[in-house]
Design a protein around this motif. Structure first.
Motif, PDB file in Angstrom:
ATOM      1  N   PHE A 436     -22.538   5.300  -6.660  1.00 22.82           N
ATOM      2  CA  PHE A 436     -21.682   6.429  -6.597  1.00 22.82           C
ATOM      3  C   PHE A 436     -22.468   7.821  -6.193  1.00 22.82           C
ATOM      4  O   PHE A 436     -21.814   9.013  -6.427  1.00 22.82           O
ATOM      5  N   GLY A 437     -23.661   7.810  -5.964  1.00 21.61           N
ATOM      6  CA  GLY A 437     -24.289   8.944  -5.722  1.00 21.61           C
ATOM      7  C   GLY A 437     -25.124   9.659  -6.939  1.00 21.61           C
ATOM      8  O   GLY A 437     -24.677   9.329  -7.788  1.00 21.61           O
ATOM      9  N   GLY A 438     -25.850  10.691  -6.355  1.00 22.94           N
ATOM     10  CA  GLY A 438     -26.401  11.393  -7.484  1.00 22.94           C
ATOM     11  C   GLY A 438     -26.569  13.042  -7.219  1.00 22.94           C
ATOM     12  O   GLY A 438     -27.032  13.241  -6.069  1.00 22.94           O
ATOM     13  N   VAL A 439     -25.530  13.706  -7.791  1.00 24.96           N
ATOM     14  CA  VAL A 439     -25.671  15.186  -7.158  1.00 24.96           C
ATOM     15  C   VAL A 439     -26.162  16.033  -8.231  1.00 24.96           C
ATOM     16  O   VAL A 439     -26.121  15.888  -9.611  1.00 24.96           O
ATOM     17  N   SER A 440     -26.718  17.109  -7.733  1.00 25.06           N
ATOM     18  CA  SER A 440     -27.360  18.133  -8.373  1.00 25.06           C
ATOM     19  C   SER A 440     -26.815  19.372  -7.874  1.00 25.06           C
ATOM     20  O   SER A 440     -26.751  19.888  -6.890  1.00 25.06           O
ATOM     21  N   VAL A 441     -26.190  20.151  -9.001  1.00 25.28           N
ATOM     22  CA  VAL A 441     -25.669  21.511  -8.555  1.00 25.28           C
ATOM     23  C   VAL A 441     -25.843  22.510  -9.448  1.00 25.28           C
ATOM     24  O   VAL A 441     -25.998  22.355 -10.543  1.00 25.28           O
ATOM     25  N   VAL A 442     -25.940  23.650  -8.945  1.00 28.29           N
ATOM     26  CA  VAL A 442     -26.170  25.070  -9.809  1.00 28.29           C
ATOM     27  C   VAL A 442     -25.123  26.116  -9.319  1.00 28.29           C
ATOM     28  O   VAL A 442     -24.818  26.146  -8.047  1.00 28.29           O
ATOM     29  N   THR A 443     -24.358  26.527 -10.178  1.00 32.67           N
ATOM     30  CA  THR A 443     -23.430  27.694  -9.864  1.00 32.67           C
ATOM     31  C   THR A 443     -23.679  28.891 -10.994  1.00 32.67           C
ATOM     32  O   THR A 443     -24.566  28.679 -11.791  1.00 32.67           O
ATOM     33  N   PRO A 444     -23.066  30.120 -10.623  1.00 29.85           N
ATOM     34  CA  PRO A 444     -23.194  31.311 -11.529  1.00 29.85           C
ATOM     35  C   PRO A 444     -22.956  30.821 -13.013  1.00 29.85           C
ATOM     36  O   PRO A 444     -23.182  31.542 -13.910  1.00 29.85           O
ATOM     37  N   ASN A 445     -22.255  29.771 -13.173  1.00 35.71           N
ATOM     38  CA  ASN A 445     -21.546  29.328 -14.563  1.00 35.71           C
ATOM     39  C   ASN A 445     -22.173  28.085 -15.197  1.00 35.71           C
ATOM     40  O   ASN A 445     -21.879  27.617 -16.058  1.00 35.71           O
ATOM     41  N   GLY A 446     -23.286  27.769 -14.665  1.00 38.17           N
ATOM     42  CA  GLY A 446     -24.082  26.659 -15.205  1.00 38.17           C
ATOM     43  C   GLY A 446     -24.702  25.596 -14.126  1.00 38.17           C
ATOM     44  O   GLY A 446     -24.363  26.015 -12.910  1.00 38.17           O
ATOM     45  N   ALA A 447     -25.275  24.629 -14.614  1.00 39.82           N
ATOM     46  CA  ALA A 447     -25.919  23.478 -13.482  1.00 39.82           C
ATOM     47  C   ALA A 447     -25.772  22.439 -14.409  1.00 39.82           C
ATOM     48  O   ALA A 447     -25.561  22.073 -15.667  1.00 39.82           O
ATOM     49  N   ALA A 448     -25.729  21.321 -13.338  1.00 41.78           N
ATOM     50  CA  ALA A 448     -25.723  20.087 -13.863  1.00 41.78           C
ATOM     51  C   ALA A 448     -26.592  18.933 -12.854  1.00 41.78           C
ATOM     52  O   ALA A 448     -26.573  19.090 -11.541  1.00 41.78           O
ATOM     53  N   GLY A 449     -27.094  18.056 -13.554  1.00 37.97           N
ATOM     54  CA  GLY A 449     -27.833  16.991 -12.994  1.00 37.97           C
ATOM     55  C   GLY A 449     -27.023  15.519 -13.213  1.00 37.97           C
ATOM     56  O   GLY A 449     -26.384  15.445 -13.992  1.00 37.97           O
ATOM     57  N   ASP A 450     -27.098  14.675 -12.448  1.00 36.39           N
ATOM     58  CA  ASP A 450     -26.073  13.513 -12.176  1.00 36.39           C
ATOM     59  C   ASP A 450     -26.691  12.548 -13.393  1.00 36.39           C
ATOM     60  O   ASP A 450     -27.783  12.071 -13.324  1.00 36.39           O
ATOM     61  N   PRO A 451     -25.986  12.114 -14.537  1.00 36.61           N
ATOM     62  CA  PRO A 451     -26.241  11.130 -15.333  1.00 36.61           C
ATOM     63  C   PRO A 451     -26.293   9.853 -14.837  1.00 36.61           C
ATOM     64  O   PRO A 451     -26.972   9.046 -15.241  1.00 36.61           O
ATOM     65  N   ARG A 452     -25.561   9.624 -13.431  1.00 36.18           N
ATOM     66  CA  ARG A 452     -25.834   8.304 -12.947  1.00 36.18           C
ATOM     67  C   ARG A 452     -27.276   7.854 -12.419  1.00 36.18           C
ATOM     68  O   ARG A 452     -27.767   6.601 -12.179  1.00 36.18           O
ATOM     69  N   ARG A 453     -28.056   8.961 -12.496  1.00 35.60           N
ATOM     70  CA  ARG A 453     -29.511   8.776 -11.888  1.00 35.60           C
ATOM     71  C   ARG A 453     -30.340   9.345 -12.933  1.00 35.60           C
ATOM     72  O   ARG A 453     -31.629   9.533 -12.828  1.00 35.60           O
ATOM     73  N   SER A 454     -29.915   9.395 -14.293  1.00 34.61           N
ATOM     74  CA  SER A 454     -30.824  10.044 -15.388  1.00 34.61           C
ATOM     75  C   SER A 454     -31.028  11.375 -15.053  1.00 34.61           C
ATOM     76  O   SER A 454     -32.388  11.808 -15.177  1.00 34.61           O
ATOM     77  N   GLY A 455     -30.269  12.240 -14.286  1.00 34.15           N
ATOM     78  CA  GLY A 455     -30.539  13.725 -13.850  1.00 34.15           C
ATOM     79  C   GLY A 455     -30.581  14.707 -15.015  1.00 34.15           C
ATOM     80  O   GLY A 455     -29.985  14.140 -15.966  1.00 34.15           O
ATOM     81  N   GLY A 456     -31.151  15.759 -14.731  1.00 31.99           N
ATOM     82  CA  GLY A 456     -30.867  16.708 -15.655  1.00 31.99           C
ATOM     83  C   GLY A 456     -30.751  18.229 -15.242  1.00 31.99           C
ATOM     84  O   GLY A 456     -30.882  18.492 -14.139  1.00 31.99           O
ATOM     85  N   SER A 457     -30.571  19.253 -15.977  1.00 35.49           N
ATOM     86  CA  SER A 457     -30.452  20.589 -15.563  1.00 35.49           C
ATOM     87  C   SER A 457     -31.071  21.522 -16.624  1.00 35.49           C
ATOM     88  O   SER A 457     -31.155  21.123 -17.919  1.00 35.49           O
ATOM     89  N   ALA A 458     -31.290  22.700 -16.380  1.00 41.50           N
ATOM     90  CA  ALA A 458     -31.661  23.791 -17.279  1.00 41.50           C
ATOM     91  C   ALA A 458     -31.386  25.081 -16.819  1.00 41.50           C
ATOM     92  O   ALA A 458     -31.579  25.411 -15.469  1.00 41.50           O
ATOM     93  N   THR A 459     -31.065  26.131 -17.637  1.00 43.48           N
ATOM     94  CA  THR A 459     -30.723  27.281 -17.224  1.00 43.48           C
ATOM     95  C   THR A 459     -31.743  28.367 -17.858  1.00 43.48           C
ATOM     96  O   THR A 459     -32.143  28.176 -19.313  1.00 43.48           O
ATOM     97  N   LEU A 460     -32.240  29.356 -17.210  1.00 41.50           N
ATOM     98  CA  LEU A 460     -33.099  30.368 -17.830  1.00 41.50           C
ATOM     99  C   LEU A 460     -32.465  31.382 -18.551  1.00 41.50           C
ATOM    100  O   LEU A 460     -32.039  32.323 -17.670  1.00 41.50           O
ATOM    101  N   ARG A 461     -32.043  31.496 -19.741  1.00 41.58           N
ATOM    102  CA  ARG A 461     -31.119  32.601 -20.132  1.00 41.58           C
ATOM    103  C   ARG A 461     -31.449  33.769 -20.282  1.00 41.58           C
ATOM    104  O   ARG A 461     -31.053  34.870 -20.179  1.00 41.58           O
ATOM    105  N   ASN A 462     -32.854  34.180 -20.780  1.00 44.47           N
ATOM    106  CA  ASN A 462     -33.304  35.403 -21.026  1.00 44.47           C
ATOM    107  C   ASN A 462     -34.394  35.622 -19.970  1.00 44.47           C
ATOM    108  O   ASN A 462     -35.499  35.797 -20.197  1.00 44.47           O
ATOM    109  N   HIS A 463     -33.947  36.060 -18.826  1.00 44.50           N
ATOM    110  CA  HIS A 463     -35.027  36.113 -17.770  1.00 44.50           C
ATOM    111  C   HIS A 463     -34.921  37.323 -17.293  1.00 44.50           C
ATOM    112  O   HIS A 463     -33.715  37.882 -16.647  1.00 44.50           O
TER     113      HIS A 463
END
Length: 463
Positions: A436-463
């Protein structure tokens, strides 16, 4: 704007995050992450693959597409002896999918040229710094995640051909989740990319090694093919969706056309939503093994890059552990005659969505013919239905193909009967699956990598 990255592997995410922490641009982080994916995600992509990207410049509010997809070989005049394509059937779910692989399925690679073009136009940090994370992964090895182990089990006949047996079945057993993926030859390949730049792949040491293999085994790629290759910038297509301007590319899976036909989903019940999606989305065909990186930097610039080897040809460049792409054998991409020097078609759709205040979403997807349906459902979830990136990416998906609606678990129990009443055959999958695909997405409210592809994400909070 909080800098953030989403990608298909935790090590890929970490590579991009490391660069963002050093004030690298979105392009810098995307380049570093994409190079890391060519080590950490080699069941999906590689240095001999091709791709598409989009870069959004916040200051000018302008976006441009970058085409670094596979080019058709054959520019060298005169007849040549070529190897035959190898026909292969791969079990995928309940179906057998046919592929054509082998050295003659390899087209002209574009990933190095594309990443260098991104860096040249929009980078801040030195090129050598961007290669460092990938080089470390190649020297030290990288953890093999569950989704990749599942994919490897399905693709074992291809991935364990030639030098692949040493990489993916050390000691005779397929690499399992949690074990270490070791590809020491990639360290030398990345060292050459550091020293010679992308030119190494087209006129330098990597080109020599690739051409030697082509001559030895009867591949199609020649020195003129490599020398003529260049990444190409172009203007994106623009459509309106859910109060935003969506900028993307037109391809074999035109995302824009689909979003234009999609009515608002907010307010619909579960069955109405599923029926609407099934009627608007369409697609069928084989699996494609692809990965995606989405990055936003603290200035609001965004870069999304999608890359792939296709299935992979089963051939590896000796001593460099580089897997050849198999795009010339991908039936879904071969539309009409292949003309030397021209780009092959692609379903890749790196995308940004802009609102009145600026960037609302940067994302892309992997998944071949399911790429569009995955990305549409995630974009609708975020831009129309108000979900967080994590909820939108992890929510159950459907995919319609030739009168059959594939459903992940998690849909309301009335959805299947309603789809069947509307004339669809419903195929329920027992678990969420990389089908069912693997989506990676970033928005002003957060980011997400797809668990279907063992993806991940990270946000740099104090930059």
């Amino acid at each position: 704007m909080r800098a953030a990255i989403a990608a298909g592997h935790p090590a890929t995410v970490e590579a991009g995050l490391e660069v963002l922490q050093e004030r690298g641009s979105a392009a810098d982080a995307a380049v570093a992450a994409s190079l890391a994916s060519c080590v950490a995600e080699t069941v999906m992509t590689g240095l001999l693959g091709g791709g598409h990207a989009i870069y959004y410049d916040a200051a000018s509010r302008r976006a441009r597409n970058l085409d670094c997809f596979i080019a058709v070989p054959g520019l060298e005049p005169g007849p040549r002896e070529h190897a035959e394509l190898l026909e292969l059937e791969v079990p995928f779910g309940t179906e057998l999918v046919r592929y054509a692989i082998g050295v003659a399925s390899c087209g002209v690679p574009g990933v190095p040229a594309g990443l260098e073009a991104l860096h040249r136009e929009h980078g801040r940090l030195p090129w050598a710094r961007l290669v460092e994370p990938a080089l470390r992964l190649a020297r030290d090895g990288v953890e093999f995640p569950p989704a990749h182990a599942s994919c490897l089990a399905m693709l074992a006949p291809v991935m364990t051909m030639d030098e692949g047996a040493r990489i993916y079945a050390p000691g005779g057993a397929l690499l399992a989740a949690g074990e270490r993926l070791q590809q020491p030859g990639l360290a030398r390949a990345l060292e050459l990319l550091t020293e010679e730049g992308a030119a190494s792949m087209y006129r330098g040491s990597l080109a020599e090694a690739l051409l030697e293999l082509m001559d030895e085994r009867g591949g199609l790629v020649t020195a003129p093919d490599l020398g003529a290759y260049e990444a190409r910038w172009s203007e994106p297509v623009e459509i309106s969706y859910a109060g935003t301007r969506v900028l993307t590319r037109a391809g074999l899976a035109p995302l824009g056309e689909c979003l234009e036909r999609l009515p608002r989903l907010s307010g619909l019940d579960a069955s109405e939503r599923a029926l609407t999606l099934a009627r608007v989305l369409d697609g069928a065909g084989p699996e494609s093994h692809t990965t995606n990186v989405a990055v936003v930097d603290s200035d609001g610039n965004a870069c999304v890059a999608t890359t792939s080897l296709g299935l992979g040809s089963g051939d590896f460049v000796p001593r460099l552990d580089m897997h050849l792409n198999s795009m010339l054998g991908e039936a879904d991409l071969v539309r009409g005659p292949l003309r030397p020097g021209e780009r092959m078609s692609s379903m890749m759709s790196p995308t940004v969505a802009l609102g009145a205040a600026g960037l609302e979403l940067a994302g892309g997807a992997a998944g071949g013919t399911r790429l569009r349906s995955a990305l549409v459902q995630v974009m609708a979830g975020i831009l129309d239905e108000g979900l967080t990136p994590a909820d939108a990416v992890s929510r159950s998906r459907l995919h319609p193909a030739a009168g059959v609606v594939h459903l992940e678990p998690g849909f309301d129990e009335e959805v299947s009967p309603k789809l069947e009443e509307a004339g669809y055959e419903v195929r329920a999958w027992p678990t969420q699956h990389h089908y069912f695909g693997g989506v990676s997405v970033v928005t002003p409210n957060g980011a997400a990598g797809d668990p279907r592809r063992s993806g991940g994400s990270a946000t740099l909070r104090n930059h």
